[in-house]
Each structure stands twice: as structure tokens, then as C-alpha cells.
Design a protein around this motif. Structure first.
Motif, PDB file in Angstrom:
ATOM      1  N   GLU A 276       0.841  -1.190   0.000  1.00  0.00           N
ATOM      2  CA  GLU A 276       0.000   0.000   0.000  1.00  0.00           C
ATOM      3  C   GLU A 276       0.878   1.242   0.000  1.00  0.00           C
ATOM      4  OE1 GLU A 276      -2.713  -0.103   3.245  1.00  0.00           O
ATOM      5  OE2 GLU A 276      -3.405  -2.159   2.817  1.00  0.00           O
ATOM      6  N   LYS A 277       0.675   2.108  -1.005  1.00  0.00           N
ATOM      7  CA  LYS A 277       1.447   3.345  -1.148  1.00  0.00           C
ATOM      8  C   LYS A 277       2.947   3.065  -1.143  1.00  0.00           C
ATOM      9  CE  LYS A 277      -2.102   6.210   1.015  1.00  0.00           C
ATOM     10  NZ  LYS A 277      -2.424   7.171   2.100  1.00  0.00           N
ATOM     11  N   GLY A 278       3.339   1.978  -1.789  1.00  0.00           N
ATOM     12  CA  GLY A 278       4.753   1.638  -1.900  1.00  0.00           C
ATOM     13  C   GLY A 278       5.341   0.939  -0.700  1.00  0.00           C
ATOM     14  N   GLN A 279       4.547   0.672   0.329  1.00  0.00           N
ATOM     15  CA  GLN A 279       5.050   0.020   1.533  1.00  0.00           C
ATOM     16  C   GLN A 279       4.509  -1.404   1.616  1.00  0.00           C
ATOM     17  OE1 GLN A 279       3.981   2.438   4.906  1.00  0.00           O
ATOM     18  NE2 GLN A 279       5.740   3.789   4.627  1.00  0.00           N
ATOM     19  N   THR A 280       5.395  -2.327   1.983  1.00  0.00           N
ATOM     20  CA  THR A 280       4.992  -3.723   2.176  1.00  0.00           C
ATOM     21  C   THR A 280       4.513  -3.913   3.601  1.00  0.00           C
ATOM     22  OG1 THR A 280       6.630  -4.456   0.546  1.00  0.00           O
ATOM     23  CG2 THR A 280       5.764  -6.114   2.065  1.00  0.00           C
ATOM     24  N   LEU A 281       3.252  -4.340   3.749  1.00  0.00           N
ATOM     25  CA  LEU A 281       2.620  -4.464   5.061  1.00  0.00           C
ATOM     26  C   LEU A 281       2.184  -5.903   5.302  1.00  0.00           C
ATOM     27  CD1 LEU A 281       0.330  -1.293   4.904  1.00  0.00           C
ATOM     28  CD2 LEU A 281       2.629  -1.467   5.860  1.00  0.00           C
ATOM     29  N   HIS A 282       2.456  -6.398   6.510  1.00  0.00           N
ATOM     30  CA  HIS A 282       2.047  -7.729   6.919  1.00  0.00           C
ATOM     31  C   HIS A 282       0.858  -7.608   7.877  1.00  0.00           C
ATOM     32  CE1 HIS A 282       5.757  -8.908   5.075  1.00  0.00           C
ATOM     33  NE2 HIS A 282       6.517  -8.389   6.028  1.00  0.00           N
TER      34      HIS A 282
ATOM     35  N   HIS B 293       9.732  -2.814   7.627  1.00  0.00           N
ATOM     36  CA  HIS B 293      10.880  -2.212   8.325  1.00  0.00           C
ATOM     37  C   HIS B 293      10.474  -1.701   9.704  1.00  0.00           C
ATOM     38  CE1 HIS B 293      13.221  -2.531   4.668  1.00  0.00           C
ATOM     39  NE2 HIS B 293      12.324  -1.839   3.997  1.00  0.00           N
ATOM     40  N   GLU B 294       9.486  -2.320  10.288  1.00  0.00           N
ATOM     41  CA  GLU B 294       8.992  -1.883  11.597  1.00  0.00           C
ATOM     42  C   GLU B 294      10.064  -1.964  12.670  1.00  0.00           C
ATOM     43  OE1 GLU B 294       5.459  -0.507  13.700  1.00  0.00           O
ATOM     44  OE2 GLU B 294       5.623  -1.167  11.613  1.00  0.00           O
ATOM     45  N   ALA B 295      11.043  -2.847  12.498  1.00  0.00           N
ATOM     46  CA  ALA B 295      12.112  -2.981  13.486  1.00  0.00           C
ATOM     47  C   ALA B 295      12.894  -1.673  13.655  1.00  0.00           C
ATOM     48  CB  ALA B 295      13.065  -4.115  13.087  1.00  0.00           C
ATOM     49  N   VAL B 296      13.008  -0.898  12.576  1.00  0.00           N
ATOM     50  CA  VAL B 296      13.702   0.392  12.652  1.00  0.00           C
ATOM     51  C   VAL B 296      12.937   1.339  13.569  1.00  0.00           C
ATOM     52  CG1 VAL B 296      14.446   2.402  11.323  1.00  0.00           C
ATOM     53  CG2 VAL B 296      14.737   0.108  10.388  1.00  0.00           C
ATOM     54  N   LEU B 297      11.619   1.347  13.439  1.00  0.00           N
ATOM     55  CA  LEU B 297      10.797   2.212  14.289  1.00  0.00           C
ATOM     56  C   LEU B 297      10.817   1.737  15.736  1.00  0.00           C
ATOM     57  CD1 LEU B 297       7.713   2.731  11.943  1.00  0.00           C
ATOM     58  CD2 LEU B 297       9.840   4.031  12.051  1.00  0.00           C
ATOM     59  N   GLU B 298      10.844   0.429  15.937  1.00  0.00           N
ATOM     60  CA  GLU B 298      10.908  -0.099  17.301  1.00  0.00           C
ATOM     61  C   GLU B 298      12.237   0.244  17.956  1.00  0.00           C
ATOM     62  OE1 GLU B 298       7.967  -3.966  16.522  1.00  0.00           O
ATOM     63  OE2 GLU B 298      10.155  -4.194  16.505  1.00  0.00           O
ATOM     64  N   ALA B 299      13.324   0.205  17.181  1.00  0.00           N
ATOM     65  CA  ALA B 299      14.625   0.579  17.730  1.00  0.00           C
ATOM     66  C   ALA B 299      14.647   2.059  18.118  1.00  0.00           C
ATOM     67  CB  ALA B 299      15.725   0.281  16.711  1.00  0.00           C
ATOM     68  N   MET B 300      13.995   2.889  17.301  1.00  0.00           N
ATOM     69  CA  MET B 300      13.926   4.313  17.628  1.00  0.00           C
ATOM     70  C   MET B 300      13.110   4.546  18.902  1.00  0.00           C
ATOM     71  SD  MET B 300      12.690   7.529  15.266  1.00  0.00           S
ATOM     72  CE  MET B 300      10.971   7.022  15.222  1.00  0.00           C
ATOM     73  N   GLN B 301      12.016   3.817  19.051  1.00  0.00           N
ATOM     74  CA  GLN B 301      11.216   3.944  20.265  1.00  0.00           C
ATOM     75  C   GLN B 301      12.003   3.503  21.492  1.00  0.00           C
ATOM     76  OE1 GLN B 301       8.139   5.377  20.570  1.00  0.00           O
ATOM     77  NE2 GLN B 301       8.640   5.179  22.755  1.00  0.00           N
TER      78      GLN B 301
END
Length: 479
Positions: free
Chosen positions: A363-369, A399-407
Motif C-alpha cells: 500500500e502506497k509503496g510500503q509492504t505491510l504484513h 521495516h517496523e524494526a527500525v521504528l521499534e529501535a527508535m522507540q
């Protein structure tokens, strides 16, 4: 007047004429301005007129005009006409320019014709700050603020505003026509004068309506659906106040957290900050000359793609994620209440059940699970607190792991947003105080960027003088 300190007689001759240099102390900032500009390779930076023409009237050296502008912005004198006046009466400027006083047109044309070179000179001063050794903390804060353009709100149009303006003019014409019809039934000189006055107003309104109708096809050709008449590059932007907004530009700055120097800046006509994080972080990292940089920004900069791009540059962003879901507001579990288990690629819900991945979409260029557990939701006692739907679905970006690392970085640094506010908001306040309750002096985006570069150069110049003093700054420039 007795018993008061008396001045000298204006007609009194001076036995030993004073040198102009005697009026400028060794700690005067104009000495640092001269040292900095004289040390620049003006030709290499791209300034025009460095090599004089063999024929024609001699021109002013670009270094002299650059000194004039740096002094002007350092002392809140940005107008070319005011700079012309100051050059003829200000002792410091007389010392700086050798008593030369260019006319305002020459001064204004220099700023207009040497925009890229002036912006490069601003970057050279940041490089000087780096050589002095002021960028040791490797932390920078990024923020944006809206600045007014030379364009009134009434001179900015969107399709909705154009339609409303045309309806307003039509209503005014109808009202005046009714008044004109009433005046025609009356007799006498007063009625005739009123008829003429109303006819003139109706003619002006019809001419205004014709102008508005001519704007419609021009507005349709604008990609973003906005048209500004005075400054074509300016855009209407919302501000924090409800129902408020300005027509202007979005100024972005990156400020290092140790000495609060502006290490990077930019001006855009995009009204939001979501697409600015990576570009500003990369510019700040290059300016500070560090291999790794921590960047602090508010939630207005949160964008997954931008955060991912920062990681590739060697930048560790700290950006809070905005809570856009209505689940928490409704008293239900949010996504943050579901724990991801990377080894099994499942989510554990608050009730302890595992949500398994069932599908993947783009969706909108992003791969979502997508993850869910239909059977567990049917018998879950916490379902009313979780979802009104038959089952709860959780979406995960690839790439949710990148956001989790930032959090996780934000959790380990709870004072990150306080540091951000203390670092980056004060420079904006200073710049706006210097400019006053006014707008940019120039029009069009390239010229506005040049003007902001002069403001940033003046800010950093004054900040360096406060940090190390005039004499050490001159020594650093000449080193």
C-alpha cells in the motif's frame, strides 16, 4: 547650562585629527566581519565581479558588499535602503567599507545576483566553527517554523477560496443593484449622486469578478492547487492556532545541542515537516563532520521512510510516534499493547494469545504484513476492550524494526524532547525577534533562501563572539 557635562562646540577645530580606526575598538565585531570576509575565496564561492572588467565604470568589490550585508543582518538592518543610509552616517560601517556608500539598488542587486555564493559563505562559517572544535557532542535538534512572505492572505487563492470570493462579489453586486434600483425611483440631486456612486461601485465589482474568473484556469494549472499573486512561490500554511495560518515559507534549521549553533538550514514552501527529516539530518551530519549523529525532532517529523533513510546515513533519529489510532481514545487496547516476537514472527496480545501472519500487501509503496487469530478472538474475555470487529488485526511494516529501535532509544532517553525544545526553539525566537513583526524582504524561493542564509550567518556570528570573543574569532579565521 551650569552643573551639567558639556559637549564640544561643533565649530571647534581639532588640533590632532582622529583616525577613523580610533573609533573602532579592538573588540568591535566589525573587525571580525572584515577578517572573515577577507579570508574567503570569493571567486571560488561563486561571487560575481571578483575580477574587475578592463573597461567601463569601476564597480564595488563583492567583498565590500558582503561585509555590508553581514553587518546589516548582525544589527537587524536588512533593508537595502536602510543600509545605504547607514553607510553614510554609521562610523562602524565607514570603517568597514572605507567610507564607501553604494546606492540601494547596487546593494539589493548584489543579494539577488549572488544567492548561491552567499549561501556557500554561510556554510564556510559553519566549517570554521567545526575547525575551532565546537561540535563535540554529536547531537543536533531539528525543527521548522513558518515565516511570512511578501504576500497578503487576500492575494493567495485555492479553489475553495476563489469560489468563496466570487460568491462574495456576486452578493455585493446584487446588493448594490437593488440599492441602485431604489435610487432610480427617487428624484433630485442627492438621488443622482447616489446613483452615480453606486454605478461606480458596481463597475469596480464587475471588473474584480472578471479578474477572479481569469484566475480560475491559472489556478487549475498549479500542481498543489494554490496561487499566490505577489510571491508566486509562497504558500498558505496552517499554524498551531485553530483557524489561523499565514502565507509564507517553512524554514528548517538543525542546531547542535552543545553551543546552540545552527549547523544546517533550508527554506521550503511545503507546509508540513514530514518529508524534511532525512535531508536536514544528513546536512547536519555533513556540516558537523561526524560519523554518527543523534537527531532530535518532534512528532511532526515522524515518517517511516524518512526514519529508515536516516539509518542508512548513519543518523540515529529520536522522533516520537504520533498516536493516530482512535483505539486508545475509546478506551481500548492500542497497537503498542501487542508485543512482537521476532523469532516466531507473531504478535502476543494482552490476553496472551498469538496473532499469526496471514497476508502481505503493498500500500502506497510500503509492504505491510497482517496478523490475526480468529479463534482466539471469538472466546477472548477482553474482546470488548480490544476491538468492535469480529477479530483484531495488527499491521506491521516490513521495516517496523527500525521504528521499534527508535522507540527504544526514546525510552532510554526520556529527556530527549526537553533537550530538543531547549536547543532548537530559542534560535527561532531570536531570528523572529531580529526580523520583527514583518515578512521576508525578498520574493521567490531562491531569494528567500539567500535572505535566510544571511540571517543564519549573522546568528552564528553573534553566537561565536559570545562564546569565544572577537580576538579569538579573528585568530581562528586567520589560522
Amino acid at each position: 547650562m551650569k552643573r551639567f557635562v558639556e559637549g564640544e562646540d561643533r565649530r571647534q577645530g581639532v588640533l590632532l585629527p582622529a583616525f577613523l580606526d580610533d573609533w573602532v575598538s579592538e573588540e568591535n565585531p566589525v573587525r571580525a566581519i572584515e577578517a572573515f570576509v577577507d579570508a574567503l575565496d570569493l571567486g571560488g564561492l561563486g561571487f560575481e565581479g571578483v575580477a574587475p572588467a578592463a573597461t567601463g565604470r569601476p564597480g564595488y568589490h563583492p567583498g565590500l558588499l558582503l561585509k555590508l550585508y553581514v553587518y546589516g543582518y548582525l544589527n537587524q538592518v536588512a533593508s537595502s535602503r536602510r543600509l545605504e543610509r547607514e553607510a553614510g552616517r554609521n562610523v562602524e560601517l565607514m570603517w568597514l567599507t572605507g567610507r564607501l556608500a553604494p546606492d540601494f539598488k547596487t546593494i539589493a542587486d548584489f543579494r539577488k545576483d549572488n544567492g548561491p555564493a552567499i549561501r556557500a559563505a554561510c556554510r564556510r562559517f559553519v566549517e570554521l566553527c567545526r575547525r575551532v572544535g565546537l561540535f563535540t557532542l554529536q547531537v543536533a535538534a531539528i525543527d521548522g517554523s513558518k515565516f511570512k512572505a511578501v504576500n497578503a492572505r487576500d492575494k493567495n487563492f485555492t479553489p475553495a477560496k476563489l469560489k468563496a470570493r466570487m460568491e462574495q462579489v456576486e452578493a455585493s453586486i446584487a446588493r448594490y443593484l437593488a440599492a441602485l434600483e431604489t435610487a432610480d425611483r427617487q428624484e433630485g440631486e442627492l438621488a443622482q449622486a447616489k446613483t452615480e456612486r453606486l454605478s461606480e461601485k458596481i463597475a469596480k465589482l464587475r471588473a474584480q469578478m472578471a479578474d477572479l474568473e481569469a484566475l480560475a484556469p491559472v489556478l487549475e494549472s498549479e500542481a498543489d492547487g494554490q496561487l499566490s499573486l505577489s510571491d508566486p512561490d509562497a504558500r498558505s500554511m496552517a499554524t498551531r492556532g485553530r483557524g489561523s495560518g499565514i502565507v509564507g515559507y517553512n524554514v528548517q534549521i538543525a542546531v547542535e545541542a552543545e553551543h546552540h549553533l545552527i549547523v544546517a538550514h533550508d527554506v521550503t514552501n511545503i507546509g508540513h515537516d514530514r518529508s524534511q527529516l532525512c535531508a536536514m539530518a544528513g546536512a547536519a551530519k555533513d556540516a558537523m563532520g561526524t560519523d554518527r549523529l543523534e537527531v532530535l525532532a518532534d512528532r511532526g517529523y515522524f515518517d517511516g521512510e524518512e526514519v529508515l533513510a536516516c539509518e542508512a546515513l548513519g543518523v540515529a533519529p529520536h522522533v516520537p510516534k504520533p498516536l493516530t489510532s482512535g483505539a486508545k481514545a475509546d478506551g481500548r487496547f492500542g497497537k503498542q499493547d501487542f508485543v512482537y516476537e521476532p523469532d516466531k514472527d507473531v504478535y502476543r496480545c494482552p490476553a496472551g494469545a498469538r496473532l499469526v501472519r496471514h497476508m502481505t500487501s503493498v500500500e502506497k509503496g510500503q509492504t505491510l504484513h497482517r496478523y490475526w487469530n480468529r479463534a482466539a478472538c471469538q472466546t477472548c474475555p477482553f474482546k470488548p476492550q480490544c476491538t468492535p470487529s469480529p477479530m483484531r488485526r495488527v499491521t506491521r511494516w516490513e521495516h517496523e524494526a527500525v521504528l521499534e529501535a527508535m522507540q527504544e532509544r526514546l525510552d532510554r532517553k526520556p529527556d530527549a524532547m526537553r533537550i530538543r525544545r531547549a536547543t532548537v526553539e530559542h534560535p527561532f525566537g531570536t531570528l523572529k525577534a531580529w526580523m520583527g513583526a514583518t515578512h521576508f524582504k525578498t520574493r521567490r524561493l531562491p531569494n528567500v533562501r539567500t535572505e535566510m542564509s544571511l540571517q543564519v550567518l549573522a546568528y552564528n556570528f553573534r553566537r561565536m563572539i559570545q562564546l569565544i570573543g572577537v580576538a579569538p574569532l579573528i585568530a581562528a579565521v586567520q589560522a
